[in-house]
Motif scaffolding. Structure first.
Motif, PDB file in Angstrom:
ATOM      1  N   THR A 156      31.070  44.897  53.728  1.00 37.18           N
ATOM      2  CA  THR A 156      31.492  45.526  54.984  1.00 37.18           C
ATOM      3  C   THR A 156      30.444  45.196  56.036  1.00 37.18           C
ATOM      4  OG1 THR A 156      32.454  47.337  53.732  1.00 37.18           O
ATOM      5  CG2 THR A 156      32.140  47.689  56.095  1.00 37.18           C
ATOM      6  N   LYS A 157      30.875  44.535  57.085  1.00 34.89           N
ATOM      7  CA  LYS A 157      29.927  44.127  58.122  1.00 34.89           C
ATOM      8  C   LYS A 157      29.941  45.125  59.274  1.00 34.89           C
ATOM      9  CE  LYS A 157      30.793  39.282  57.058  1.00 34.89           C
ATOM     10  NZ  LYS A 157      31.851  39.679  56.112  1.00 34.89           N
ATOM     11  N   GLY A 158      28.851  45.136  59.980  1.00 38.33           N
ATOM     12  CA  GLY A 158      28.750  46.028  61.118  1.00 38.33           C
ATOM     13  C   GLY A 158      27.337  46.021  61.649  1.00 38.33           C
ATOM     14  N   PHE A 159      27.123  46.846  62.644  1.00 40.95           N
ATOM     15  CA  PHE A 159      25.802  46.937  63.250  1.00 40.95           C
ATOM     16  C   PHE A 159      25.069  48.146  62.669  1.00 40.95           C
ATOM     17  CE2 PHE A 159      22.939  48.522  66.570  1.00 40.95           C
ATOM     18  CZ  PHE A 159      22.116  47.419  66.662  1.00 40.95           C
ATOM     19  N   PRO A 160      23.914  47.926  62.029  1.00 41.65           N
ATOM     20  CA  PRO A 160      23.213  49.046  61.395  1.00 41.65           C
ATOM     21  C   PRO A 160      22.535  49.960  62.412  1.00 41.65           C
ATOM     22  CG  PRO A 160      21.956  47.025  61.108  1.00 41.65           C
ATOM     23  CD  PRO A 160      23.215  46.642  61.845  1.00 41.65           C
ATOM     24  N   LEU A 161      22.898  51.215  62.376  1.00 38.11           N
ATOM     25  CA  LEU A 161      22.270  52.204  63.253  1.00 38.11           C
ATOM     26  C   LEU A 161      21.116  52.896  62.546  1.00 38.11           C
ATOM     27  CD1 LEU A 161      25.571  53.735  64.636  1.00 38.11           C
ATOM     28  CD2 LEU A 161      23.895  52.423  65.967  1.00 38.11           C
ATOM     29  N   LEU A 162      21.315  53.195  61.277  1.00 37.56           N
ATOM     30  CA  LEU A 162      20.343  53.958  60.490  1.00 37.56           C
ATOM     31  C   LEU A 162      20.358  53.404  59.069  1.00 37.56           C
ATOM     32  CD1 LEU A 162      18.630  56.615  59.961  1.00 37.56           C
ATOM     33  CD2 LEU A 162      20.805  57.742  59.491  1.00 37.56           C
ATOM     34  N   GLY A 163      19.179  53.168  58.502  1.00 34.22           N
ATOM     35  CA  GLY A 163      19.114  52.648  57.145  1.00 34.22           C
ATOM     36  C   GLY A 163      18.133  53.431  56.299  1.00 34.22           C
ATOM     37  N   LEU A 164      18.483  53.614  55.047  1.00 29.57           N
ATOM     38  CA  LEU A 164      17.600  54.306  54.105  1.00 29.57           C
ATOM     39  C   LEU A 164      17.319  53.402  52.908  1.00 29.57           C
ATOM     40  CD1 LEU A 164      16.078  56.682  52.851  1.00 29.57           C
ATOM     41  CD2 LEU A 164      18.278  57.619  52.109  1.00 29.57           C
TER      42      LEU A 164
ATOM     43  N   GLN B  91      18.172  43.450  49.097  1.00 29.92           N
ATOM     44  CA  GLN B  91      17.774  43.520  50.514  1.00 29.92           C
ATOM     45  C   GLN B  91      18.898  43.037  51.427  1.00 29.92           C
ATOM     46  OE1 GLN B  91      15.398  45.187  51.523  1.00 29.92           O
ATOM     47  NE2 GLN B  91      13.812  45.200  49.949  1.00 29.92           N
ATOM     48  N   ASP B  92      20.113  43.054  50.952  1.00 32.97           N
ATOM     49  CA  ASP B  92      21.240  42.704  51.824  1.00 32.97           C
ATOM     50  C   ASP B  92      21.397  43.755  52.917  1.00 32.97           C
ATOM     51  OD1 ASP B  92      21.688  40.516  50.259  1.00 32.97           O
ATOM     52  OD2 ASP B  92      23.639  41.165  49.502  1.00 32.97           O
ATOM     53  N   ASN B  93      22.088  43.387  53.982  1.00 34.40           N
ATOM     54  CA  ASN B  93      22.385  44.360  55.031  1.00 34.40           C
ATOM     55  C   ASN B  93      23.703  44.002  55.718  1.00 34.40           C
ATOM     56  OD1 ASN B  93      21.985  42.698  57.374  1.00 34.40           O
ATOM     57  ND2 ASN B  93      19.770  42.829  57.031  1.00 34.40           N
ATOM     58  N   PRO B  94      24.231  44.925  56.518  1.00 31.38           N
ATOM     59  CA  PRO B  94      25.573  44.729  57.082  1.00 31.38           C
ATOM     60  C   PRO B  94      25.661  43.682  58.190  1.00 31.38           C
ATOM     61  CG  PRO B  94      24.645  46.819  57.792  1.00 31.38           C
ATOM     62  CD  PRO B  94      23.714  46.271  56.773  1.00 31.38           C
ATOM     63  N   LEU B  95      24.534  43.102  58.610  1.00 29.20           N
ATOM     64  CA  LEU B  95      24.595  41.992  59.567  1.00 29.20           C
ATOM     65  C   LEU B  95      24.869  40.667  58.863  1.00 29.20           C
ATOM     66  CD1 LEU B  95      21.559  42.797  61.912  1.00 29.20           C
ATOM     67  CD2 LEU B  95      23.980  42.971  62.492  1.00 29.20           C
ATOM     68  N   MET B  96      24.707  40.647  57.541  1.00 30.50           N
ATOM     69  CA  MET B  96      24.842  39.381  56.804  1.00 30.50           C
ATOM     70  C   MET B  96      26.300  38.969  56.654  1.00 30.50           C
ATOM     71  SD  MET B  96      22.097  39.768  53.715  1.00 30.50           S
ATOM     72  CE  MET B  96      20.331  39.664  54.013  1.00 30.50           C
ATOM     73  N   ASP B  97      26.533  37.662  56.726  1.00 29.49           N
ATOM     74  CA  ASP B  97      27.907  37.169  56.527  1.00 29.49           C
ATOM     75  C   ASP B  97      28.383  37.408  55.092  1.00 29.49           C
ATOM     76  OD1 ASP B  97      26.169  35.269  55.463  1.00 29.49           O
ATOM     77  OD2 ASP B  97      27.228  33.540  56.287  1.00 29.49           O
ATOM     78  N   VAL B  98      27.473  37.664  54.187  1.00 31.89           N
ATOM     79  CA  VAL B  98      27.862  37.919  52.791  1.00 31.89           C
ATOM     80  C   VAL B  98      28.152  39.397  52.530  1.00 31.89           C
ATOM     81  CG1 VAL B  98      26.609  35.933  51.853  1.00 31.89           C
ATOM     82  CG2 VAL B  98      25.431  38.138  52.100  1.00 31.89           C
ATOM     83  N   ALA B  99      27.930  40.249  53.519  1.00 27.37           N
ATOM     84  CA  ALA B  99      28.126  41.692  53.290  1.00 27.37           C
ATOM     85  C   ALA B  99      29.603  42.020  53.077  1.00 27.37           C
ATOM     86  CB  ALA B  99      27.578  42.488  54.475  1.00 27.37           C
TER      87      ALA B  99
ATOM     88  N   ALA C   3      21.194  52.461  51.902  1.00 24.62           N
ATOM     89  CA  ALA C   3      22.359  53.152  52.462  1.00 24.62           C
ATOM     90  C   ALA C   3      22.293  52.997  53.980  1.00 24.62           C
ATOM     91  CB  ALA C   3      22.340  54.628  52.087  1.00 24.62           C
ATOM     92  N   TRP C   4      23.459  52.868  54.596  1.00 21.25           N
ATOM     93  CA  TRP C   4      23.513  52.571  56.038  1.00 21.25           C
ATOM     94  C   TRP C   4      24.544  53.428  56.749  1.00 21.25           C
ATOM     95  CZ3 TRP C   4      19.943  48.965  57.375  1.00 21.25           C
ATOM     96  CH2 TRP C   4      19.553  48.026  56.418  1.00 21.25           C
ATOM     97  N   LEU C   5      24.210  53.776  57.987  1.00 20.95           N
ATOM     98  CA  LEU C   5      25.221  54.209  58.954  1.00 20.95           C
ATOM     99  C   LEU C   5      25.426  53.017  59.873  1.00 20.95           C
ATOM    100  CD1 LEU C   5      26.988  56.318  60.458  1.00 20.95           C
ATOM    101  CD2 LEU C   5      24.936  56.876  61.814  1.00 20.95           C
ATOM    102  N   ILE C   6      26.670  52.525  59.950  1.00 16.06           N
ATOM    103  CA  ILE C   6      26.934  51.351  60.778  1.00 16.06           C
ATOM    104  C   ILE C   6      28.034  51.640  61.795  1.00 16.06           C
ATOM    105  CG2 ILE C   6      26.295  49.773  58.907  1.00 16.06           C
ATOM    106  CD1 ILE C   6      29.338  49.108  58.652  1.00 16.06           C
ATOM    107  N   SER C   7      28.007  50.843  62.853  1.00 19.76           N
ATOM    108  CA  SER C   7      29.154  50.784  63.753  1.00 19.76           C
ATOM    109  C   SER C   7      29.952  49.564  63.313  1.00 19.76           C
ATOM    110  CB  SER C   7      28.676  50.634  65.203  1.00 19.76           C
ATOM    111  OG  SER C   7      29.802  50.521  66.053  1.00 19.76           O
ATOM    112  N   GLY C   8      31.182  49.804  62.875  1.00 15.66           N
ATOM    113  CA  GLY C   8      31.978  48.727  62.283  1.00 15.66           C
ATOM    114  C   GLY C   8      32.710  47.894  63.307  1.00 15.66           C
TER     115      GLY C   8
END
Ligand code: MN3
Length: 241
Positions: free
Chosen positions: A195-203, A185-193, A167-172
């Motif tokens: 919803t993309k964005g900059f991850p601030l907090l991850g759980l 192990q995907d994350n919001p920086l990936m081009d495949v995400a 789970a992520w808090l992102i700046s979109g």
């Protein structure tokens, strides 16, 4: 918003990277690799506290296995994939932004390594629930109505992620805060995400993150986790945007 753009351009100029800044699209999240604060090395960095420092929220055995076995394995496999696939970039954030060009092994381990390096820093000893302050708190209250509402929504995203993921808090891209979750192990920086964005907090809600202490009770792990969230660190990430 204009303040943030100015801040970024000034920063890039001051570090001699004005040429890069000139070519930046504001929505190009790969550009975050230019910020020393958020550059993640390909090597595993030392855990910023002792294995048992987050007890009782997270037990020492879980932390030891998580850091020295699971996360270490992502870092090792990432290096193998980087060598095998002739990866040129030396910036992990850049690699994540074009991860669809590479193998599943690289995607899983680049994400796994990045996510864990961030995760350790998102926590701190203390076992007392903190709260963000200043601009981050104001942004949370603006985009989620209240800090409590934010925590509830984040908790729901973490609970409802089926199987393993984050789970992520992102700046979109719209410069607003959003809560999302990603599989594996995907994350919001990936081009495949999605919803993309900059991850601030991850759980991390993989079972390896909590099963020894919480067994099947993922919601208990999630609600206890707020006691070790390092809001000062999240505020620094937010301020760097
Ligand atoms: Mn994990």
């Amino acid at each position: 918003m204009s303040n943030r753009i100015t801040t970024r351009r000034d920063f890039l100029k001051s570090t001699g990277k004005a040429g890069i800044a000139a070519g930046l699209s504001f929505s190009a999240f790969s550009s975050f690799a230019s910020f020393p604060l958020v550059q993640t090395p390909f090597e595993q960095t030392p855990l910023p506290y002792a294995y048992n420092a987050l007890e009782p929220t997270i037990d020492g055995q879980t932390m030891e296995l998580h850091y020295s076995k699971h996360a270490a394995s992502y870092a090792k496999s990432l290096k193998e994939a980087v060598a095998a696939e002739n990866v040129k970039t030396t910036k992990l954030e850049d690699l994540l932004s074009q991860v669809s060009k590479y193998s599943d092994k690289l995607r899983n381990n680049a994400g796994g390594h990045y996510n864990h390096e961030l995760f350790w820093k998102c926590m701190r000893p203390g076992n007392e629930a903190g709260k963000p302050t200043g601009k981050l708190l104001a942004a949370i209250e603006k985009d989620f109505n209240s800090f409590e509402a934010f925590k509830n929504q984040f908790g729901e995203a973490a609970k409802s992620r089926f199987g393993s993921g984050w789970a992520w808090l992102i700046s979109g891209k719209d410069r607003k805060l959003h809560i999302i979750s990603t599989p594996n192990q995907d994350n919001p920086l990936m081009d495949v995400a999605e919803t993309k964005g900059f991850p601030l907090l991850g759980l991390d809600v993989w079972e390896h993150a909590y099963y020894l202490k919480y067994q099947n009770k993922r919601p208990e792990y999630i609600s206890a986790w707020w006691n070790v969230v390092n809001w000062k660190f999240i505020e620094q990430r937010f301020a760097a945007l």
